[in-house]
Motif scaffolding. Structure first.
Motif, mmCIF file in Angstrom:
data_model
loop_
_atom_site.group_PDB
_atom_site.id
_atom_site.type_symbol
_atom_site.label_atom_id
_atom_site.label_comp_id
_atom_site.label_asym_id
_atom_site.label_seq_id
_atom_site.Cartn_x
_atom_site.Cartn_y
_atom_site.Cartn_z
ATOM 1 N N GLN A 59 -5.598 107.765 54.260
ATOM 2 C CA GLN A 59 -4.457 106.917 54.573
ATOM 3 C C GLN A 59 -4.095 106.929 56.053
ATOM 4 O O GLN A 59 -3.654 105.920 56.611
ATOM 5 N N HIS A 60 -4.268 108.077 56.688
ATOM 6 C CA HIS A 60 -3.858 108.239 58.086
ATOM 7 C C HIS A 60 -4.981 108.895 58.887
ATOM 8 O O HIS A 60 -4.909 110.079 59.217
ATOM 9 N N GLN A 64 -6.068 107.237 64.533
ATOM 10 C CA GLN A 64 -4.897 106.418 64.804
ATOM 11 C C GLN A 64 -3.899 107.118 65.722
ATOM 12 O O GLN A 64 -2.999 106.485 66.260
ATOM 13 N N ASN A 198 -4.782 115.547 57.557
ATOM 14 C CA ASN A 198 -3.781 114.741 58.258
ATOM 15 C C ASN A 198 -2.936 113.921 57.280
ATOM 16 O O ASN A 198 -1.743 113.713 57.497
ATOM 17 N N ASP A 199 -3.548 113.469 56.185
ATOM 18 C CA ASP A 199 -2.776 112.771 55.155
ATOM 19 C C ASP A 199 -1.731 113.702 54.545
ATOM 20 O O ASP A 199 -0.592 113.298 54.284
ATOM 21 N N VAL A 202 1.193 114.178 56.987
ATOM 22 C CA VAL A 202 2.125 113.048 56.988
ATOM 23 C C VAL A 202 2.960 113.059 55.705
ATOM 24 O O VAL A 202 4.165 112.756 55.734
ATOM 25 N N ARG A 263 5.479 111.890 63.973
ATOM 26 C CA ARG A 263 4.841 111.028 62.975
ATOM 27 C C ARG A 263 4.385 109.714 63.601
ATOM 28 O O ARG A 263 3.297 109.203 63.303
ATOM 29 N N THR A 267 0.524 108.364 63.565
ATOM 30 C CA THR A 267 0.155 107.212 62.738
ATOM 31 C C THR A 267 0.179 105.879 63.477
ATOM 32 O O THR A 267 -0.324 104.871 62.956
ATOM 33 N N LYS A 269 2.860 104.290 63.965
ATOM 34 C CA LYS A 269 3.933 103.522 63.344
ATOM 35 C C LYS A 269 5.253 104.273 63.514
ATOM 36 O O LYS A 269 5.316 105.470 63.243
#
Length: 275
Positions: A59-60, A64, A198-199, A202, A263, A267, A269
């Protein structure tokens, strides 16, 4: 939390940040709950991970994260020999503060990974923590006829909060991105051969950010020599969320602001602050 301070009881990049949260908040947690058995050892495998059926989509991806413009390009040490390198790097990120006296030496990366993995759960073993307990004893007081945590407990966690506030989020993430292969290896060895650390990191951050903001100190109730939250909804929160509540409103807000910053860098974001 036991009525006395635990005799033996971490957030460092988000890693550092998450672990410093577990440093200050966990000490209050240990003060409210009975100490874990002395024979408890660093877990070789996560019990819940054993039932994970297959790899899930990432997911992450770490790609990124903000590009590590100033991070070291030196080769990473082997995980088993990484303590000296990790300690040196984190001390350099500590802004002159004495991180060495707070950290427990030995398996630093493994301890960080195990702590992060446990934060969204409902239990965190004392033996996995990468930091020492703060000085002093846990204190309660009376407010409106209820037993609550004394605000003076925040003084015990001040060194950990100073560390958190003094660390530059970008530099922390840069180091984490550089050292990520070590975190990933430790996560797989923890019992997630197809997992992506990393997922999980987060997920832990998002769980902490979802901690409720309380208008007043929550009531505690004594249960078999330790304290629990009188409100069942609070007592059922994750261990990480309970830690954050025990930091107190001011420190909780500072921790959440740092977590949002880290965060966003991890990510790409940005999450809006909850008002």
């Amino acid at each position: 939390m036991s009525k006395q301070s635990s005799a033996g009881s971490w957030v460092v990049a988000v890693i550092v940040v998450v672990i410093v949260i577990a440093a200050g908040g966990y000490m209050a947690y240990r003060a409210m709950h009975p100490a874990a058995p002395a024979s408890e050892a660093m877990p070789a495998t996560s019990a819940s991970a054993a039932t994970t059926p297959a790899a899930e989509p990432i997911q992450h991806p770490i790609s990124q994260a903000s590009a590590p413009a100033s991070a070291s390009t030196a080769p990473l040490p082997a995980l088993d020999d990484s303590d000296a390198s990790v300690l040196s790097a984190l001390q350099g990120l500590a802004g002159g503060q004495d991180l060495d006296s707070l950290l427990i030496h030995g398996q630093i990366i493994e301890r960080i990974v195990a702590t992060v993995d446990a934060l969204p759960r409902h239990a965190l073993g004392r033996s996995v923590l990468p930091v020492h307990a703060p000085k002093g004893t846990f204190a309660v007081t009376q407010a409106q006829g209820a037993t609550v945590m004394d605000a003076r407990n925040a003084e015990r966690y001040a060194p950990y909060m100073q560390l958190l506030k003094g660390m530059d989020s970008k530099a922390l993430v840069d180091w984490y991105v550089h050292a990520y292969p070590l975190f990933q290896q430790a996560y797989r060895q923890l019992g997630y051969p197809k997992g992506y650390f990393n997922d999980r990191l987060v997920t832990a951050i998002d769980n902490l950010l979802a901690t409720p903001d309380l208008a007043q100190a929550p009531a505690l109730t004594p249960v078999n020599g330790h304290y629990e939250y009188a409100n069942p909804a609070l007592e059922s929160l994750s261990v990480g969320q309970k830690m954050l509540l025990r930091a107190g409103p001011a420190d909780e807000a500072a921790i959440k602001a740092k977590l949002r910053d880290v965060r966003a860098q991890l990510t790409g974001k940005t999450l809006p602050a909850v008002k």
